[in-house]
Enzyme design. Structure first.
Site, mmCIF file in Angstrom:
data_model
loop_
_atom_site.group_PDB
_atom_site.id
_atom_site.type_symbol
_atom_site.label_atom_id
_atom_site.label_comp_id
_atom_site.label_asym_id
_atom_site.label_seq_id
_atom_site.Cartn_x
_atom_site.Cartn_y
_atom_site.Cartn_z
ATOM 1 N N HIS A 154 0.851 -1.204 0.000
ATOM 2 C CA HIS A 154 0.000 0.000 0.000
ATOM 3 C C HIS A 154 0.882 1.248 0.000
ATOM 4 O O HIS A 154 0.578 2.245 -0.660
ATOM 5 C CB HIS A 154 -0.937 0.023 1.212
ATOM 6 C CG HIS A 154 -2.156 -0.829 1.067
ATOM 7 N ND1 HIS A 154 -2.964 -0.825 -0.047
ATOM 8 C CD2 HIS A 154 -2.707 -1.728 1.918
ATOM 9 C CE1 HIS A 154 -3.969 -1.684 0.120
ATOM 10 N NE2 HIS A 154 -3.837 -2.252 1.298
ATOM 11 N N TYR A 165 -8.929 4.195 -3.520
ATOM 12 C CA TYR A 165 -9.278 3.066 -2.659
ATOM 13 C C TYR A 165 -10.805 2.898 -2.550
ATOM 14 O O TYR A 165 -11.405 3.049 -1.481
ATOM 15 C CB TYR A 165 -8.666 3.272 -1.266
ATOM 16 C CG TYR A 165 -8.496 1.989 -0.476
ATOM 17 C CD1 TYR A 165 -9.042 1.861 0.796
ATOM 18 C CD2 TYR A 165 -7.775 0.915 -0.989
ATOM 19 C CE1 TYR A 165 -8.896 0.705 1.542
ATOM 20 C CE2 TYR A 165 -7.620 -0.255 -0.249
ATOM 21 C CZ TYR A 165 -8.181 -0.357 1.007
ATOM 22 O OH TYR A 165 -8.031 -1.509 1.726
ATOM 23 N N TYR A 201 -4.073 -16.597 10.825
ATOM 24 C CA TYR A 201 -5.503 -16.886 10.730
ATOM 25 C C TYR A 201 -5.859 -18.060 11.651
ATOM 26 O O TYR A 201 -5.162 -19.080 11.634
ATOM 27 C CB TYR A 201 -5.847 -17.216 9.270
ATOM 28 C CG TYR A 201 -7.311 -17.486 9.013
ATOM 29 C CD1 TYR A 201 -7.760 -18.728 8.588
ATOM 30 C CD2 TYR A 201 -8.258 -16.476 9.226
ATOM 31 C CE1 TYR A 201 -9.101 -18.967 8.363
ATOM 32 C CE2 TYR A 201 -9.606 -16.705 8.995
ATOM 33 C CZ TYR A 201 -10.021 -17.947 8.566
ATOM 34 O OH TYR A 201 -11.341 -18.183 8.346
ATOM 35 N N ASP A 208 -5.759 -24.424 8.113
ATOM 36 C CA ASP A 208 -7.019 -24.012 7.450
ATOM 37 C C ASP A 208 -6.827 -22.766 6.599
ATOM 38 O O ASP A 208 -7.761 -21.979 6.402
ATOM 39 C CB ASP A 208 -8.136 -23.792 8.489
ATOM 40 C CG ASP A 208 -7.843 -22.610 9.407
ATOM 41 O OD1 ASP A 208 -8.787 -22.066 9.985
ATOM 42 O OD2 ASP A 208 -6.659 -22.237 9.507
ATOM 43 N N ASP A 245 -17.561 -2.338 2.473
ATOM 44 C CA ASP A 245 -16.115 -2.529 2.211
ATOM 45 C C ASP A 245 -15.643 -1.625 1.078
ATOM 46 O O ASP A 245 -14.907 -2.048 0.172
ATOM 47 C CB ASP A 245 -15.868 -4.006 1.871
ATOM 48 C CG ASP A 245 -14.380 -4.346 1.726
ATOM 49 O OD1 ASP A 245 -13.549 -3.704 2.393
ATOM 50 O OD2 ASP A 245 -14.080 -5.248 0.934
HETATM 51 O O1 LIG Z 1 -4.613 -3.263 4.574
HETATM 52 C C1 LIG Z 1 -5.786 -3.630 4.427
HETATM 53 O O2 LIG Z 1 -6.342 -3.700 3.288
HETATM 54 C C2 LIG Z 1 -6.642 -3.988 5.627
HETATM 55 C C3 LIG Z 1 -6.863 -2.638 6.374
HETATM 56 C C4 LIG Z 1 -8.229 -2.543 6.968
HETATM 57 C C5 LIG Z 1 -8.444 -1.181 7.548
HETATM 58 C C6 LIG Z 1 -8.930 -0.168 6.718
HETATM 59 C C7 LIG Z 1 -9.127 1.096 7.293
HETATM 60 C C8 LIG Z 1 -8.828 1.362 8.634
HETATM 61 C C9 LIG Z 1 -8.296 0.316 9.406
HETATM 62 C C10 LIG Z 1 -8.107 -0.954 8.869
HETATM 63 C C11 LIG Z 1 -5.960 -4.990 6.566
HETATM 64 C C12 LIG Z 1 -5.900 -6.434 6.007
HETATM 65 C C13 LIG Z 1 -7.223 -6.913 5.447
HETATM 66 O O3 LIG Z 1 -7.297 -7.468 4.379
HETATM 67 N N1 LIG Z 1 -8.307 -6.718 6.212
HETATM 68 C C14 LIG Z 1 -9.611 -7.152 5.716
HETATM 69 C C15 LIG Z 1 -9.934 -8.601 6.153
HETATM 70 C C16 LIG Z 1 -10.081 -8.813 7.636
HETATM 71 C C17 LIG Z 1 -9.143 -8.478 8.590
HETATM 72 N N2 LIG Z 1 -9.567 -8.839 9.822
HETATM 73 C C18 LIG Z 1 -10.821 -9.402 9.703
HETATM 74 C C19 LIG Z 1 -11.677 -9.945 10.667
HETATM 75 C C20 LIG Z 1 -12.888 -10.462 10.253
HETATM 76 C C21 LIG Z 1 -13.265 -10.452 8.909
HETATM 77 C C22 LIG Z 1 -12.427 -9.909 7.921
HETATM 78 C C23 LIG Z 1 -11.198 -9.392 8.356
HETATM 79 C C24 LIG Z 1 -10.673 -6.195 6.184
HETATM 80 O O4 LIG Z 1 -10.334 -5.262 6.977
HETATM 81 O O5 LIG Z 1 -11.821 -6.397 5.727
HETATM 82 C C25 LIG Z 1 -4.812 -6.588 4.928
HETATM 83 C C26 LIG Z 1 -4.112 -7.918 5.157
HETATM 84 C C27 LIG Z 1 -4.727 -8.550 6.419
HETATM 85 C C28 LIG Z 1 -5.432 -7.360 7.115
HETATM 86 ZN ZN LIG Z 2 -5.057 -3.710 1.855
#
Ligand SMILES: O=C(O)[C@H](CCc1ccccc1)CC1(C(=O)N[C@@H](Cc2c[nH]c3ccccc23)C(=O)O)CCCC1
Ligand SMILES: [Zn+2]
Ligand SMILES: [Ca+2]
Length: 339
Positions: A154, A165, A201, A208, A245
């Site tokens: 990012h 975004y 995870y 898993d 999202d």
């Molecule tokens: O960097 C990103 O795109 C995600 C950043 C999310 C965020 C956005 C704005 C403010 C704070 C946090 C964080 C990550 C992500 O994909 N988060 C997803 C999936 C996810 C994380 N924790 C979870 C718990 C339950 C369900 C889904 C999720 C999300 O926030 O949707 C990236 C790699 C792993 C964590």
């Molecule tokens: Zn991300």
């Protein structure tokens, strides 16, 4: 979660008498002119997620120094965040000749223990942030090398095409973060792994997979109940068109993730067969597409065209026919239904 000890320097701040970690990380470049990139890791304990994110976004606050009490080395999350950022930086240095996230040798700053049991991580425009997870859905997110790769990408995207975004451009942003998170992890570990966050995870359930799968997005069921097909999409026709999202940036990213997987490892998808070209070629195509051909509003069709053009630059057509590399890119985007 522990990273192997590297050449850390514990820096004591004379005024606050606190210790924090700085590492003059030499990676890439020549011995006479090494690209020294600073690495700093901080502890946000005692501060909730929202105030921290607000403070850091508003004033560039990076968190508290790692207290001398619970020293850096005794904090697996701090050690992991620190060493993972160095490994991913090595990947961008050595493979893409990129000198840190801004290509100007910017310091790599991480803060761990954000919030309380925060089940997430983030890039806040300046640094990487890691939650400790709740110990059920996720463990300490600093433990995921691919998560560090995702967040740092990012940072790279923000310093290059800065894809908006939201909606399709946001999904491409997200996908490139997953793709270079995966490529960076595979480079550092030497093993093939197409899951995102498998090391963090469901820490109590081994084997898993991760939060997302790039090889088979439909195999991950985490928070997919609201999706049209009930699972992450692996075809453009199944994309999420709702507003959650930010228009499904973490959902529709799976469509481009699948294309990247097919280009790299090959496979037959919805009847279309792709001959894989391997990570060392695929990563150059995606990096060139990101840095030369994508624009902030680029969507899936633009991603297809950018990848084809980048491939044509690197792997020339021969007597009017696309090279095997370009043929793989075309077939992969055909396979995931991106025209
Ligand atoms: O960097 C990103 O795109 C995600 C950043 C999310 C965020 C956005 C704005 C403010 C704070 C946090 C964080 C990550 C992500 O994909 N988060 C997803 C999936 C996810 C994380 N924790 C979870 C718990 C339950 C369900 C889904 C999720 C999300 O926030 O949707 C990236 C790699 C792993 C964590
Ligand atoms: Zn991300
Ligand atoms: Ca992984």
């Amino acid at each position: 979660v522990f990273g192997k000890m590297q050449n850390f320097i514990a820096v004591k701040d004379a005024t606050t008498n606190k210790t924090y970690m700085h590492t003059p990380h030499i990676s890439g470049g020549t011995t006479t002119n090494p690209n020294i990139v600073g690495v700093s890791t901080y502890d946000a304990r005692r501060m909730g997620e929202t105030p921290f994110i607000l403070l850091s976004a508003l004033f560039g606050f990076t968190g508290f120094e790692v207290e001398t009490g619970n020293s850096f080395f005794a904090d697996p999350a701090a050690v992991s965040a620190h060493t993972n950022s160095m490994k991913i930086n090595d990947y961008f240095q050595k493979i893409h000749k990129r000198n840190s996230l801004d290509d100007k040798g910017m310091r790599l700053i991480s803060t761990v223990h954000i919030g309380s049991k925060w089940n997430n991580a983030a890039w806040n425009g300046k640094q990487m942030l890691y939650g400790d997870g709740d110990g059920i859905i996720l463990g300490s997110l600093a433990g995921g090398l691919d998560v560090a790769g995702h967040e740092m990408t990012h940072g790279v995207i923000e310093n290059t095409t800065d894809l908006i975004y939201q909606d399709e451009s946001g999904a491409i942003n997200e996908s490139l973060a997953d793709i270079f998170g995966a490529y960076g992890e595979m480079y550092a570990t030497g093993t093939v792994d197409w899951d995102m966050g498998e090391d963090i995870y469901t820490p109590n359930i081994p084997g898993d997979g991760g939060l997302r799968s790039l090889s088979d997005p439909t195999s991950v069921r985490l928070s997919t109940t609201y999706l049209p097909s009930g699972h992450y999409p692996d075809h453009y026709d199944d994309r999420y068109l709702g507003t959650l999202d930010r228009g499904g940036v973490h959902i529709n990213s799976s469509i481009n993730n699948k294309a990247a997987y097919l280009i790299t490892d090959g496979g037959t998808h919805y009847g279309v067969t792709v001959q894989g070209i391997g990570r060392t070629k695929a990563e150059k195509i995606f990096y060139r597409a990101l840095t030369l051909y994508l624009t902030p509003s680029s969507g899936f069709k633009d991603m297809r065209e950018a990848a084809i053009q980048a491939s044509r630059d690197l792997y020339k057509d021969r007597n009017g026919q696309p090279s095997p590399e370009t043929a793989a890119v075309i077939a992969a985007y055909d396979a995931v239904g991106v025209p």
